[in-house]
Design an enzyme around this catalytic site. Sequence first.
Site, PDB file in Angstrom:
ATOM      1  N   ASN A   1      24.656  22.694  21.976  1.00 13.27           N
ATOM      2  CA  ASN A   1      23.552  23.032  21.443  1.00 13.27           C
ATOM      3  C   ASN A   1      23.472  24.517  21.064  1.00 13.27           C
ATOM      4  O   ASN A   1      24.493  25.481  21.944  1.00 13.27           O
ATOM      5  CB  ASN A   1      22.825  23.153  23.067  1.00 13.27           C
ATOM      6  CG  ASN A   1      21.141  23.028  21.801  1.00 13.27           C
ATOM      7  OD1 ASN A   1      20.829  24.455  21.243  1.00 13.27           O
ATOM      8  ND2 ASN A   1      20.015  22.447  22.413  1.00 13.27           N
TER       9      ASN A   1
ATOM     10  N   HIS B   1      18.540  12.993  19.491  1.00 10.27           N
ATOM     11  CA  HIS B   1      18.880  13.815  20.594  1.00 10.27           C
ATOM     12  C   HIS B   1      18.489  13.949  21.910  1.00 10.27           C
ATOM     13  O   HIS B   1      17.213  14.128  22.597  1.00 10.27           O
ATOM     14  CB  HIS B   1      19.282  15.374  20.086  1.00 10.27           C
ATOM     15  CG  HIS B   1      18.442  16.028  20.026  1.00 10.27           C
ATOM     16  ND1 HIS B   1      17.191  15.779  18.850  1.00 10.27           N
ATOM     17  CD2 HIS B   1      17.878  17.129  20.993  1.00 10.27           C
ATOM     18  CE1 HIS B   1      15.910  16.619  18.336  1.00 10.27           C
ATOM     19  NE2 HIS B   1      16.442  17.283  19.991  1.00 10.27           N
TER      20      HIS B   1
END
Length: 199
Positions: free
Chosen positions: A76, A146
């Site tokens: 991320n 996700h």
Amino acid sequence: MTDEHVRVDDPAGFPPQEDTVERLWTPQRMTYVLRDSSDRPAKPKAKECPFCAGPAKSDEDGLIAWRGTHVFAIMNLYPYNVGHLMICPYRHVGLLTDLDDAELFEFEKATTLSMKVMETVSHPDGYNIGINQGEVAGAGVAAHLHQHVVPRWNGDANFMPIVAQTRTMPILLSDQRTAYAAAFADLAPRFDLPASSTI
Ligand SMILES: [Zn+2]
């Protein structure tokens, strides 16, 4: 009854408000929150989607830690905590219910594998794992499913401001990806998952 008989509690006598919500202070998220609105397409199309674009790049440039058959693991860019990974299907679909059985199986298996990878690389004390499905539920990229896998350490809410400042994040991300990629390659076969890209 006169006003002087109306009971008015003195706020100073109230017990303190108990707030047991644990907060993770993440100043680096401000670069995401405050990013230019022109960078913020309301409904990203597949070709603009970061989770479609990521796998098309090299592992290093795309911050890809692992490539499975149906899903992949990506760092991320705006982590909630150091080492924050996301598991995504290659297909540009928004909901868990959009996955077929093979995708769903690997999606969850890769999540379990991610925990094992984190355990090997950085020994977290716990994990936050979850999916925000739909913009209303807080998904930053609602159009592409996700699963967040966030390692947690005892006391990380306290040391986060020290170790995770914005300027150091790019280096941390690159180092973390490299460490994760090696552990994924090593551990994936034990989960009957491919060690590296099949795409
Ligand atoms: Zn996508």
